[in-house]
Structure formats: structure tokens, C-alpha cells
Write a protein that holds these residues in place. Structure first.
Motif, short mmCIF file in Angstrom:
data_model
loop_
_atom_site.label_atom_id
_atom_site.label_comp_id
_atom_site.label_asym_id
_atom_site.label_seq_id
_atom_site.Cartn_x
_atom_site.Cartn_y
_atom_site.Cartn_z
N LEU A 48 16.57 34.51 39.43
CA LEU A 48 16.78 35.04 40.41
C LEU A 48 17.58 34.27 41.75
O LEU A 48 17.72 34.75 42.71
CB LEU A 48 15.44 35.77 41.10
CG LEU A 48 14.79 36.70 40.04
CD1 LEU A 48 13.54 37.20 40.91
CD2 LEU A 48 15.84 37.96 39.92
N LYS A 49 17.92 32.96 41.23
CA LYS A 49 18.40 31.98 42.26
C LYS A 49 20.17 32.37 42.17
O LYS A 49 20.56 32.35 41.16
CB LYS A 49 18.35 30.69 41.76
CG LYS A 49 18.91 29.75 43.00
CD LYS A 49 18.50 28.36 42.64
CE LYS A 49 19.10 27.32 43.83
NZ LYS A 49 18.40 26.06 43.70
N SER A 50 20.49 32.58 43.56
CA SER A 50 22.05 32.96 43.47
C SER A 50 22.90 31.64 43.76
O SER A 50 22.42 30.57 44.15
CB SER A 50 22.22 34.15 44.47
OG SER A 50 21.76 33.54 45.71
N ALA A 51 24.23 31.78 43.63
CA ALA A 51 24.90 30.75 43.62
C ALA A 51 26.48 31.22 44.20
O ALA A 51 26.56 32.45 44.13
CB ALA A 51 24.97 29.94 42.40
N PHE A 52 27.24 30.35 44.66
CA PHE A 52 28.78 30.81 45.04
C PHE A 52 29.50 30.56 43.95
O PHE A 52 29.44 29.45 43.47
CB PHE A 52 28.70 29.98 46.49
CG PHE A 52 29.97 30.26 47.30
CD1 PHE A 52 29.94 31.68 47.88
CD2 PHE A 52 31.07 29.73 47.45
CE1 PHE A 52 30.97 32.02 48.64
CE2 PHE A 52 32.22 30.21 48.04
CZ PHE A 52 32.14 31.30 48.88
#
Length: 118
Positions: free
Chosen positions: A3-7
Motif C-alpha cells: 500500500l506504499k505509494s511512490a512518484f
């Protein structure tokens, strides 16, 4: 599920044989996908450019870049769709780190850094 988001930065090269209307539809379909899966922060339409080498018998391509934030596990959905799209002759998906983010902010005179942490 991660569930960790990134760019990310995603460059797509669209076949130069598509009409202006088809180009708009292609870009719009990827905008919709990215909005469903994450959030578009910024995008740039570079237009038609000469390729460094011939790809799929094409000397030119239509370049479009998306900067977006997404849950990491959703990147595979985008990659699968890009691989299946016959109008996309090349694509590149790059995870953006803080140093690259600072460079993009200065180059395009935009504020992305605080959006990365939202």
C-alpha cells in the motif's frame, strides 16, 4: 498488497501514424487509467519528434510524459496495458527519487515535493 505509494515518470511514444483525434483518445485513456490507479501530478506533451533509431519501421514518434503518484503494486497494470497497446511504440516507467523531484521542480517551475508526501 503493497500500500506504499511512490512518484513515477512515464514516457509514452505514440505511433506517428495515428490521427490527431486518435492521439487525444490514447492520451485520455491513459489519463483515466492513471487517475483510477493513482493521481496525475503533471504532464507534458512534447509532440512529434524524430526517434534516435527506427522503431517498428517508424522514424518519428509522438512523445507524452506523465508524472504521477500511485500505489507501487498498480504499476504492473499500466505496464501490461502499454505492452498490449499497438499504438504505443515505446514506453518507459521510472520511479522518481527526491533528488530528481527537486530537479523537475526547478526545470518546470512547479511544486511537486509536497505532493509526493500527500
Amino acid at each position: 498488497m503493497d500500500l506504499k505509494s511512490a512518484f513515477y515518470e512515464t514516457l509514452i511514444v505514440i505511433s506517428p501514424t495515428v490521427s490527431e483525434e486518435e492521439k487525444k483518445q490514447i492520451i485520455s485513456s491513459y489519463e483515466n487509467l492513471l487517475r483510477r490507479e493513482g493521481r496525475i501530478i503533471y504532464q507534458i506533451n512534447w509532440g512529434k519528434k524524430k526517434l534516435a533509431y527506427i522503431i517498428k519501421k517508424k522514424r518519428f514518434g509522438i512523445y507524452h510524459i506523465f508524472y504521477w503518484k500511485i500505489i507501487k503494486s498498480s504499476v504492473k497494470n499500466l505496464e501490461k496495458k502499454l505492452n498490449q497497446d499497438e499504438n504505443i511504440i515505446r514506453f518507459l516507467i521510472i520511479k522518481i527519487n527526491k533528488k530528481a523531484l527537486n530537479y523537475l521542480e526547478s526545470k518546470f517551475n512547479i511544486t511537486l515535493n509536497n505532493k509526493l508526501d500527500e
